[in-house]
Design a protein around this motif. Sequence first.
Motif, mmCIF file in Angstrom:
data_model
loop_
_atom_site.group_PDB
_atom_site.id
_atom_site.type_symbol
_atom_site.label_atom_id
_atom_site.label_comp_id
_atom_site.label_asym_id
_atom_site.label_seq_id
_atom_site.Cartn_x
_atom_site.Cartn_y
_atom_site.Cartn_z
ATOM 1 N N LEU A 166 6.287 0.968 -4.920
ATOM 2 C CA LEU A 166 6.160 -0.051 -4.067
ATOM 3 C C LEU A 166 4.909 -0.608 -4.259
ATOM 4 C CD1 LEU A 166 7.549 1.731 -1.022
ATOM 5 C CD2 LEU A 166 8.727 -0.024 -2.292
ATOM 6 N N THR A 167 4.673 -1.854 -3.901
ATOM 7 C CA THR A 167 3.231 -2.485 -3.777
ATOM 8 C C THR A 167 2.223 -1.505 -2.734
ATOM 9 O OG1 THR A 167 3.741 -4.078 -1.874
ATOM 10 C CG2 THR A 167 4.083 -4.794 -4.020
ATOM 11 N N PHE A 220 4.991 4.602 4.264
ATOM 12 C CA PHE A 220 5.084 6.165 3.842
ATOM 13 C C PHE A 220 4.014 6.750 4.635
ATOM 14 C CE2 PHE A 220 7.561 5.090 0.000
ATOM 15 C CZ PHE A 220 8.684 5.562 0.493
ATOM 16 N N ILE A 221 2.949 6.249 5.420
ATOM 17 C CA ILE A 221 2.053 6.863 5.954
ATOM 18 C C ILE A 221 2.668 7.682 7.092
ATOM 19 C CG2 ILE A 221 -0.170 6.618 7.333
ATOM 20 C CD1 ILE A 221 -1.160 4.109 5.619
ATOM 21 N N CYS A 222 3.310 7.084 8.063
ATOM 22 C CA CYS A 222 3.878 7.935 9.044
ATOM 23 C C CYS A 222 4.877 8.920 8.471
ATOM 24 C CB CYS A 222 4.406 6.894 9.931
ATOM 25 S SG CYS A 222 3.396 5.767 11.078
ATOM 26 N N ASP A 248 2.981 8.245 -5.531
ATOM 27 C CA ASP A 248 1.600 8.252 -5.662
ATOM 28 C C ASP A 248 0.856 7.784 -4.236
ATOM 29 O OD1 ASP A 248 -1.058 8.286 -6.233
ATOM 30 O OD2 ASP A 248 -0.829 6.825 -7.893
ATOM 31 N N PHE A 249 0.463 8.641 -3.562
ATOM 32 C CA PHE A 249 0.128 8.466 -2.380
ATOM 33 C C PHE A 249 -1.629 8.106 -2.237
ATOM 34 C CE2 PHE A 249 3.820 10.531 -0.568
ATOM 35 C CZ PHE A 249 3.981 9.614 0.497
ATOM 36 N N SER A 250 -2.013 8.306 -3.488
ATOM 37 C CA SER A 250 -3.642 8.014 -3.763
ATOM 38 C C SER A 250 -3.535 6.481 -3.588
ATOM 39 C CB SER A 250 -3.957 8.388 -5.045
ATOM 40 O OG SER A 250 -3.513 7.823 -5.931
ATOM 41 N N ASN A 251 -2.754 5.578 -3.674
ATOM 42 C CA ASN A 251 -3.040 4.226 -3.565
ATOM 43 C C ASN A 251 -3.020 3.779 -2.019
ATOM 44 O OD1 ASN A 251 -2.614 3.831 -6.126
ATOM 45 N ND2 ASN A 251 -0.458 3.584 -6.074
ATOM 46 N N SER A 263 -3.971 7.487 4.027
ATOM 47 C CA SER A 263 -3.425 8.537 3.938
ATOM 48 C C SER A 263 -4.192 9.719 3.002
ATOM 49 C CB SER A 263 -2.075 8.562 3.048
ATOM 50 O OG SER A 263 -2.073 8.243 1.809
ATOM 51 N N ALA A 264 -5.487 9.517 2.905
ATOM 52 C CA ALA A 264 -6.360 10.544 1.918
ATOM 53 C C ALA A 264 -6.345 11.787 2.508
ATOM 54 C CB ALA A 264 -7.535 9.992 1.859
ATOM 55 N N SER A 265 -6.336 12.180 3.787
ATOM 56 C CA SER A 265 -6.467 13.468 4.332
ATOM 57 C C SER A 265 -5.364 13.418 5.585
ATOM 58 C CB SER A 265 -7.724 13.510 4.816
ATOM 59 O OG SER A 265 -8.128 13.065 6.236
#
Length: 98
Positions: free
Chosen positions: A9-10, A17-19, A49-52, A56-58
Amino acid sequence: MENKTKIELTCTMGTLFICLRAKALDSQSKNYVLHDTHADKILQSIEYDFSNIAASASFDGDMPNVWRAKHIDDWIKEFIRTNPNAVVLNLGCREQNA
């Protein structure tokens, strides 16, 4: 899970996906707030890839999402308790069977 679905996804769309990630991480904690095991199952079934997504980093950064969901759940339960004939419309959500 062996067959994960790859999701691309963009960055903006990926914030959806954060929640999901927050609820999944919460369900894995021994001191969970929501214990949303369905979110965890969904998260385990996808490759993303949640690093984008900077927010959501921690896990600590995700907790406001979990607490907000908990408060909304509690407010709705209280409203239904005090208004037994109320109609609650949950838009954009799938019904969860207990």
